[in-house]
Design a protein around this motif. Structure first.
Motif, mmCIF file in Angstrom:
data_model
loop_
_atom_site.group_PDB
_atom_site.id
_atom_site.type_symbol
_atom_site.label_atom_id
_atom_site.label_comp_id
_atom_site.label_asym_id
_atom_site.label_seq_id
_atom_site.Cartn_x
_atom_site.Cartn_y
_atom_site.Cartn_z
ATOM 1 N N TRP A 92 -17.273 -44.562 40.505
ATOM 2 C CA TRP A 92 -18.253 -43.839 41.314
ATOM 3 C C TRP A 92 -17.589 -43.171 42.514
ATOM 4 O O TRP A 92 -17.945 -42.047 42.896
ATOM 5 N N LYS A 93 -16.627 -43.843 43.123
ATOM 6 C CA LYS A 93 -15.934 -43.245 44.269
ATOM 7 C C LYS A 93 -15.236 -41.950 43.860
ATOM 8 O O LYS A 93 -15.298 -40.930 44.572
ATOM 9 N N ARG A 94 -14.563 -41.990 42.717
ATOM 10 C CA ARG A 94 -13.842 -40.790 42.263
ATOM 11 C C ARG A 94 -14.812 -39.675 41.909
ATOM 12 O O ARG A 94 -14.545 -38.501 42.158
ATOM 13 N N LEU A 95 -15.953 -40.055 41.317
ATOM 14 C CA LEU A 95 -16.948 -39.039 40.983
ATOM 15 C C LEU A 95 -17.538 -38.425 42.258
ATOM 16 O O LEU A 95 -17.784 -37.209 42.318
ATOM 17 N N CYS A 131 -18.605 -38.299 32.775
ATOM 18 C CA CYS A 131 -17.371 -38.492 32.002
ATOM 19 C C CYS A 131 -17.333 -37.540 30.811
ATOM 20 O O CYS A 131 -16.287 -36.947 30.506
ATOM 21 N N ALA A 132 -18.454 -37.392 30.114
ATOM 22 C CA ALA A 132 -18.508 -36.490 28.965
ATOM 23 C C ALA A 132 -18.214 -35.057 29.385
ATOM 24 O O ALA A 132 -17.465 -34.334 28.706
ATOM 25 N N LEU A 133 -18.774 -34.621 30.482
ATOM 26 C CA LEU A 133 -18.562 -33.250 30.952
ATOM 27 C C LEU A 133 -17.121 -32.999 31.386
ATOM 28 O O LEU A 133 -16.671 -31.857 31.430
ATOM 29 N N SER A 134 -16.385 -34.075 31.683
ATOM 30 C CA SER A 134 -14.974 -33.945 32.055
ATOM 31 C C SER A 134 -14.047 -34.262 30.893
ATOM 32 O O SER A 134 -12.835 -34.404 31.087
ATOM 33 N N GLY A 135 -14.607 -34.404 29.687
ATOM 34 C CA GLY A 135 -13.785 -34.702 28.516
ATOM 35 C C GLY A 135 -13.237 -36.117 28.524
ATOM 36 O O GLY A 135 -12.199 -36.394 27.912
ATOM 37 N N GLY A 136 -13.934 -37.035 29.223
ATOM 38 C CA GLY A 136 -13.457 -38.403 29.356
ATOM 39 C C GLY A 136 -14.111 -39.359 28.380
ATOM 40 O O GLY A 136 -14.776 -38.964 27.425
ATOM 41 N N ASP A 137 -13.931 -40.649 28.645
ATOM 42 C CA ASP A 137 -14.383 -41.722 27.763
ATOM 43 C C ASP A 137 -15.799 -42.138 28.147
ATOM 44 O O ASP A 137 -16.014 -42.732 29.205
ATOM 45 N N VAL A 138 -16.777 -41.845 27.277
ATOM 46 C CA VAL A 138 -18.169 -42.163 27.594
ATOM 47 C C VAL A 138 -18.457 -43.649 27.481
ATOM 48 O O VAL A 138 -19.495 -44.120 27.938
ATOM 49 N N SER A 139 -17.538 -44.419 26.883
ATOM 50 C CA SER A 139 -17.725 -45.871 26.836
ATOM 51 C C SER A 139 -17.350 -46.520 28.158
ATOM 52 O O SER A 139 -17.630 -47.694 28.377
ATOM 53 N N PRO A 183 -10.111 -44.848 32.021
ATOM 54 C CA PRO A 183 -10.399 -44.020 33.205
ATOM 55 C C PRO A 183 -10.532 -42.551 32.839
ATOM 56 O O PRO A 183 -9.858 -42.051 31.938
ATOM 57 N N THR A 184 -11.422 -41.867 33.537
ATOM 58 C CA THR A 184 -11.643 -40.433 33.341
ATOM 59 C C THR A 184 -11.156 -39.683 34.575
ATOM 60 O O THR A 184 -11.451 -40.084 35.705
ATOM 61 N N ARG A 185 -10.438 -38.618 34.347
ATOM 62 C CA ARG A 185 -10.029 -37.741 35.446
ATOM 63 C C ARG A 185 -11.085 -36.651 35.571
ATOM 64 O O ARG A 185 -11.147 -35.717 34.772
ATOM 65 N N PHE A 186 -11.935 -36.782 36.580
ATOM 66 C CA PHE A 186 -13.063 -35.864 36.720
ATOM 67 C C PHE A 186 -12.584 -34.469 37.108
ATOM 68 O O PHE A 186 -11.725 -34.305 37.983
ATOM 69 N N ARG A 187 -13.153 -33.482 36.417
ATOM 70 C CA ARG A 187 -12.820 -32.089 36.693
ATOM 71 C C ARG A 187 -13.683 -31.553 37.831
ATOM 72 O O ARG A 187 -14.711 -32.139 38.185
ATOM 73 N N ALA A 188 -13.253 -30.425 38.371
ATOM 74 C CA ALA A 188 -14.109 -29.719 39.327
ATOM 75 C C ALA A 188 -15.375 -29.271 38.601
ATOM 76 O O ALA A 188 -15.318 -28.831 37.446
ATOM 77 N N MET A 189 -16.523 -29.418 39.266
ATOM 78 C CA MET A 189 -17.799 -29.133 38.616
ATOM 79 C C MET A 189 -18.524 -28.005 39.346
ATOM 80 O O MET A 189 -18.463 -27.910 40.579
ATOM 81 N N SER A 190 -19.206 -27.191 38.582
ATOM 82 C CA SER A 190 -19.970 -26.086 39.170
ATOM 83 C C SER A 190 -21.139 -26.642 39.973
ATOM 84 O O SER A 190 -21.550 -27.798 39.816
ATOM 85 N N ARG A 191 -21.686 -25.793 40.840
ATOM 86 C CA ARG A 191 -22.841 -26.225 41.637
ATOM 87 C C ARG A 191 -24.022 -26.591 40.742
ATOM 88 O O ARG A 191 -24.772 -27.523 41.036
ATOM 89 N N ARG A 192 -24.192 -25.842 39.661
ATOM 90 C CA ARG A 192 -25.315 -26.152 38.758
ATOM 91 C C ARG A 192 -25.168 -27.553 38.187
ATOM 92 O O ARG A 192 -26.138 -28.340 38.162
#
Length: 723
Positions: A293-296, A242-250, A254-263
Motif C-alpha cells: 500500500w505504501k508503494r501504491l 497490480c493488474a494495471l501495472s502488469g503485476g501479480d494479482v495474487s 512484488p509489483t513495480r507500480f507504473r505511473a498512472m493517468s489521472r483517470r
C-alpha cells in the motif's frame, strides 16, 4: 488473431467454432482434414464433418491449416522430437560401454586428444568435454528413416472435435465460464481470461465473480474500457492496481507500480473511498499488505484528492498513523490467551475463516465445552461458506484420523512441495464425525437436481478440481491426486525443452520403487538400459530444442511404483526456458513407429513451476497387477546445478509416499450424492449414447450426445463444484 481465438476455444472446450465461408462441395477436403487430424489423435464429430462438407474447398483447407496447428501443439507434435541413439528403443548400449566409446572417439580426435589424456591421468573425465557426447549425431530426417511406420491399435487415443457455436458466442460463453469459476484458475487460465475479458467487456457478465484473482483481471479490462470496476474490499483495489501495472494479482510476488493517468488514479481512489465509507471495518485488511500500500500511495498521490477522505485513511493505516488491527491478529491474540470461546465467536463473523481455522481451534480446545462450541459454530456456518471451502475442509478431515502420521506433505500454490514432521495432536473422533456429517449434508443440499446422470467410470477417481493451481496446462491432464487407468504394454515418457539464452540441460529420469518405497532401479543418463527399459540418451544443449525419452516395458517392471522426473542439471529453470513440456505415450507390444507418435500420447503437460526437479505423476501397480497413474504436479527445490535421480531418490520416495497414501475427494464422492436424487443413474459403456438429454460426466464428450445435454469433462469439471 482469428487463429489464436479459435485456438483458445479449442483448447478449453474441444469445440471448433462454427466454420464459416462460401458454400460449396468441400466433402473431399473435409475427409482429408479428418484423416490428417486422425494422424495426431483427433477426429471430427459427425455434425462438424457435415458442416465442413457444405463449404467450398478453399474454406475447408484454411480451417484445416489453423486447426491442425492448434491440435499439434496441444499434443506436442509442433516440434521435432529427435533422439541421441538413432535406433531408440533398440540398440541402446550399456552406460559404461557408451561412455568408453565416447572417450575412444575423443582420443581419435586431434582437437580433443590432449585434453582427454590429461583428464584420464587424473582419473576423472568430464563427459561434456567429449565431442560425441550430449549433442545429436544425426538429423531428424535420418532418425525417421531408421523407424518403421506406426501400426495402428484400437487403444490409440482419439479425441473428438465437436461443432461449436459462432466464434463470438463461444468466446463469450468461455469468458463467463472462466470469470465466474468457483475455483482459482491456473496461470495459463488467467492469461486466457485476460484476453477474453478485453474482448467481452461489454458482453453479458457472470452472475458473480467470487475468485478475487479473476475479479482483478476482469476489473483491469473494465477500467481500460471505461467501465466501472467491481470492488467490495480494499484488497480488490490493490489487486486491480497490480493488474494495471502488469503485476501479480495474487499478491504473492512484488509489483513495480507504473505511473498512472489521472483517470486511473481517480478510479482507484474513488473505489477505495466508497469501499471504506460503506464498511470502515475493512481497513483491517490493510496491515497484511502494508508495504504494498505504501508503494501504491506513491503512485496515486491521495493527498491531491481531498474529496475522498476515506481513501486517505487506507494509506494512513499503511503508514502506521492510524490503527486498524487485522482480523487475523485479533484471532491470534485470543488463541494466544487460550480463549477458544472468544476466538470461535469472532471467527463466526467470517465463516470461511472459521472453517479454515477449524483444525487449529480443535487442537487448541482443552475441554469438551470448548470443542462443542467450535462444532456448533461450524454446523451453523456451513450454509454461508463457498462449496470449494466446504470440500477442501471435508478432504482435510477425511485424512485427519485419530492417529497422526509421522510425516506431512506440504504443497504451496505454485506446486513447490516439501516434507515435514507431523506433530499435530489428533482430532477427537466424535467431533470429527459430526463435522464430516455437517459438511456432507450441506454439500448434498447444494448439488443440483439431476433427471438422468450418465457417468464414464474412468472419471470416478479424478480428484475434484478445488484449485486450478493444482493442475498443469496441457492435454489429458488431471488435477493433483487424480487416479486414471494405464492400459498398454509399453509406457514411454518424453520431455522437450528449448533454452532461451543459456546452455540448458534437462535430464529425464525414472525411479522404480518397491511396495515399501525403496529404490529398485532407475533409468537416466547414468543408467541407459535396465530390465525395465531404455533411455534415449543425454542431450546437454537445446538452442533449437531437445527431447529425451524413456521406454518402459510394464510387464518387466520389478517394483510397485514408477516415478518419472525431470531434473535440471544446468541452465535455465522451468519458468525461464522458451518452452518445456512433459508427457507419456502408451503402445501395444507389437506397435513400432517413431520415438514420438502423436496419437499414442495420453498426456502432455507444460512444465512451468518453481524448483529444479519436476514430478508430474507417479505410476503404481495395484494388487491385481494393473497399472494406474496418480497425478502429482509437484516441484522440488533441488540444488542450483547437477540435479540427478541418484541424489533425489530418498526425498522423492518420501514425497511420493505422502501423496499416494493421502486420499483426495474425487468425482465419485459427488456423483454418489447426485445419484441419490437422479432418475436412472448409469455408468456409460463407452459405446451407446442415449437419445434424450442427460448430464454426462466423463473424460471426453462422446459423439452423438443430445445437444441439450449438460457435459462435464476435465476442461470444465470445476463446474461440478457447488457454489
Amino acid at each position: 488473431m482469428l487463429q489464436s481465438l479459435e485456438s483458445l476455444v479449442i483448447r478449453h472446450t474441444r469445440r471448433l467454432p462454427s466454420p464459416t465461408g462460401p458454400a460449396g462441395e468441400g466433402d473431399v477436403a473435409a475427409r482429408q482434414f479428418d484423416a490428417a487430424l486422425m494422424s495426431v489423435g483427433f477426429k471430427l464429430s459427425a455434425d462438424l464433418l457435415e458442416r465442413l462438407s457444405g463449404l467450398c474447398e478453399g474454406a475447408v483447407v484454411d480451417i484445416a491449416v489453423r486447426t491442425l496447428a492448434t491440435v499439434r501443439e496441444m499434443v506436442g507434435d509442433h516440434v521435432r522430437h529427435n533422439v541421441y541413439f538413432i535406433d531408440f528403443p533398440s540398440n541402446v548400449p550399456k552406460t559404461f560401454d557408451f561412455w568408453m566409446s565416447c572417450i575412444a572417439g575423443a582420443l581419435d580426435d586431434d582437437a580433443s586428444r590432449a585434453g582427454t589424456l590429461d583428464q584420464l591421468r587424473t582419473g576423472v573425465v568430464d563427459l561434456l568435454t567429449l565431442p560425441s557426447y550430449g549433442n545429436y549425431r544425426h538429423t531428424y530426417a535420418e532418425m525417421l528413416a531408421h523407424h518403421d511406420g506406426l501400426i495402428a491399435a484400437a487403444g490409440d487415443r482419439m479425441t473428438v472435435l465437436h461443432l461449436g457455436e459462432g466464434l463470438m458466442s463461444e468466446l463469450s460463453a468461455l469468458y463467463r465460464a472462466l470469470a465466474g469459476s468457483s475455483t482459482p484458475l491456473g496461470e495459463d487460465g488467467l492469461g486466457d481470461l485476460r484476453v477474453l475479458a478485453r474482448i467481452c467487456v461489454h458482453d453479458p457478465q457472470p452472475e458473480a465473480i467470487t475468485v478475487r484473482e479473476n475479479r482483478a483481471i476482469v476489473n483491469e479490462a473494465r477500467v481500460k474500457a471505461d467501465v466501472p470496476p467491481l470492488l467490495d474490499t480494499v484488497t480488490d483495489v490493490l489487486r486491480l492496481a497490480c493488474a494495471l501495472s502488469g503485476g501479480d494479482v495474487s499478491l504473492r510476488a512484488p509489483t513495480r507500480f507504473r505511473a498512472m493517468s489521472r483517470r486511473v488514479r481517480r478510479v482507484l481512489l474513488g473505489g477505495l473511498d466508497a469501499v471504506v465509507a460503506a464498511a470502515p471495518a475493512k481497513l483491517a485488511d490493510v496491515p497484511p499488505y502494508r508495504e504494498v500500500w505504501k508503494r501504491l500511495g506513491e503512485r496515486l498521490h491521495p493527498h491531491e484528492y481531498p474529496q475522498w477522505p476515506h481513501a486517505a485513511e487506507v494509506f494512513a493505516v499503511a503508514r502506521g498513523e492510524k490503527r486498524a488491527r487485522s482480523f487475523d491478529s485479533r484471532v491470534e491474540a485470543l488463541l494466544g490467551a487460550d480463549d477458544v470461546f472468544g476466538a470461535t465467536q469472532l471467527l463466526r463473523t467470517a465463516p470461511g475463516k472459521l472453517l479454515r481455522s477449524l483444525d487449529h481451534l480443535l487442537r487448541t480446545a482443552s475441554t469438551d465445552g470448548e470443542r462443542e462450541a467450535v462444532v456448533v459454530a461450524v454446523e451453523e456456518a456451513v450454509t454461508e461458506v463457498s462449496g470449494r471451502v466446504l470440500l477442501s475442509v471435508r478432504e482435510h478431515f477425511h485424512n485427519r484420523g485419530e492417529d497422526p502420521g509421522e510425516r506431512r506433505v506440504f504443497v504451496n500454490r505454485l506446486g513447490r512441495a516439501w516434507i515435514g514432521s507431523d506433530d499435530r495432536p489428533p482430532v477427537p473422533s466424535a467431533e470429527r464425525k459430526r463435522l464430516v456429517a455437517a459438511l456432507d449434508g450441506e454439500i448434498r443440499r447444494r448439488l443440483p437436481a439431476v433427471d438422468r446422470l450418465l457417468i464414464d467410470p474412468d472419471v470416478l477417481d479424478v480428484a475434484l478440481p478445488l484449485s486450478g493451481k493444482a493442475t498443469a496446462s496441457g492435454l489429458g491432464v488431471l488435477p493433483r491426486g487424480s487416479v486414471s487407468p494405464v492400459e498398454g504394454d509399453l509406457l514411454r515418457f518424453f520431455v522437450y525443452w528449448k533454452q532461451t539464452r543459456h546452455r540448458t540441460d534437462y535430464d529425464l529420469s525414472a525411479l522404480v520403487l518397491d511396495a515399501d518405497y525403496r529404490t529398485v532401479s532407475w533409468l537416466s543418463y547414468t543408467s541407459l538400459a535396465e530390465v525395465e527399459g531404455e533411455h534415449s540418451g543425454d542431450i546437454t544443449d537445446a538452442p533449437e530444442g531437445a527431447s529425451e525419452f524413456i521406454n518402459l516395458r510394464l510387464g518387466a517392471v520389478r517394483g510397485t511404483f514408477v516415478v518419472p522426473m525431470v531434473n535440471i542439471y544446468a541452465g535455465e529453470g522451468f519458468e525461464d526456458v522458451a518452452e518445456s513440456f512433459f508427457g507419456f505415450m502408451l503402445r501395444d507390444a507389437e506397435q513400432r513407429g517413431r520415438p514420438f507418435e502423436p496419437h499414442t500420447v495420453r498426456m502432455k503437460s507444460e512444465l512451468r513451476g518453481p524448483g529444479r526437479v519436476a514430478l508430474p505423476l507417479v505410476f503404481l501397480r495395484g494388487s491385481d497387477g494393473r497399472w494406474q497413474a496418480k497425478w502429482l504436479h509437484l516441484y522440488l527445490r533441488g540444488t542450483p546445478t547437477a540435479n540427478r535421480v541418484e541424489e533425489n531418490q530418498v526425498s522423492v520416495a518420501r514425497l511420493v509416499r505422502g501423496v499416494v497414501e493421502r486420499e483426495q475427494l474425487t468425482v465419485r464422492h459427488l456423483t454418489e450424492m447426485m445419484a441419490d436424487g437422479a432418475t436412472g443413474p448409469t455408468l456409460w459403456d463407452g459405446t451407446t449414447v442415449p437419445e434424450e438429454p442427460v448430464t454426462f460426466i466423463g473424460l471426453e464428450r462422446p459423439d452423438g450426445l443430445h445437444p441439450e445435454s449438460r457435459v462435464l469433462t476435465p476442461e470444465n469439471l470445476r463446474d461440478l463444484i457447488p457454489d
